[in-house]
Design a protein around this motif. Sequence first.
Motif, short mmCIF file in Angstrom:
data_model
loop_
_atom_site.label_atom_id
_atom_site.label_comp_id
_atom_site.label_asym_id
_atom_site.label_seq_id
_atom_site.Cartn_x
_atom_site.Cartn_y
_atom_site.Cartn_z
N CYS A 107 -3.54 1.75 6.70
CA CYS A 107 -3.98 3.00 5.88
C CYS A 107 -4.27 3.98 5.46
CB CYS A 107 -5.19 1.92 4.64
SG CYS A 107 -5.78 0.27 4.42
N THR A 140 -4.08 4.34 -2.61
CA THR A 140 -4.77 2.51 -2.97
C THR A 140 -5.92 2.73 -1.70
OG1 THR A 140 -2.74 1.71 -2.44
CG2 THR A 140 -3.31 0.45 -1.72
N ARG A 141 -6.50 1.51 -2.88
CA ARG A 141 -8.04 1.11 -2.68
C ARG A 141 -7.79 0.12 -1.47
NH1 ARG A 141 -12.49 4.39 -4.17
NH2 ARG A 141 -13.33 2.19 -4.50
N ILE A 144 0.81 -0.59 0.20
CA ILE A 144 0.18 0.00 0.25
C ILE A 144 0.92 1.14 0.23
CG2 ILE A 144 -1.76 -1.11 1.07
CD1 ILE A 144 -0.81 0.38 3.95
N LYS A 175 -0.46 6.19 -0.72
CA LYS A 175 -1.36 7.24 -0.75
C LYS A 175 -1.86 6.82 -2.41
CE LYS A 175 -1.37 11.99 -1.40
NZ LYS A 175 -3.01 11.68 -0.97
N ALA A 207 -3.09 5.27 2.47
CA ALA A 207 -4.47 4.57 1.45
C ALA A 207 -5.61 5.31 1.71
CB ALA A 207 -3.85 3.20 1.52
#
Length: 186
Positions: free
Chosen positions: A33, A14-15, A10, A12, A38
């Motif tokens: 996250c 990232t889903r 992960i 910045k 994320a």
Amino acid sequence: TAAGALLPHIKKDTRVAISAASSSVGMAAMATCRARGALPIALTTHVQEKRDTLLAAGAHAVLDIRASDLAQQLKQIDVAFCAVSGPVINSYAKALRPGGRIIQYGLLDASPWTPHVGLMIGKHITLEYFNLIQLLEDQERLAKTIAFIQTHIGKELPIHIHQTFPLNELAHAMDVMEANRHVGKI
């Protein structure tokens, strides 16, 4: 578990879909996250009861993992962090962007299922099974995980304790956990 499994995958924006999001590992995954920038998407079976708490804990969205249109609701996710297993894996595969990753760390649904292998191969999806032994055997990954936790614990990585029980109330504690109405650690 959460940081060790997720950190290599992960960054910045990232889903990340997180099943059992209200569990202690799920809450730690959302915090991990957020600390990396994320976007955690919380999946739970008790959306109405847990939505506000999960949003306050940093979930970008809260969805019902049992929804028949889960794949459409998730839209192009990058990573699925899965405590459930079973048929939901195929929903993740449909929702993952090409090159996405499913990280299986739990087995809340041990029912037999048939993976949609054609879809996974066609989209170059990685299905990774993770446990702490892997982390302990990879000294570099372990050192990075420990450093991350030490840097962020108490700030971006709060510890969510739902309820504590004395040892002689272990049976009651298990009942509370199995009712799946809690958020965080029991």
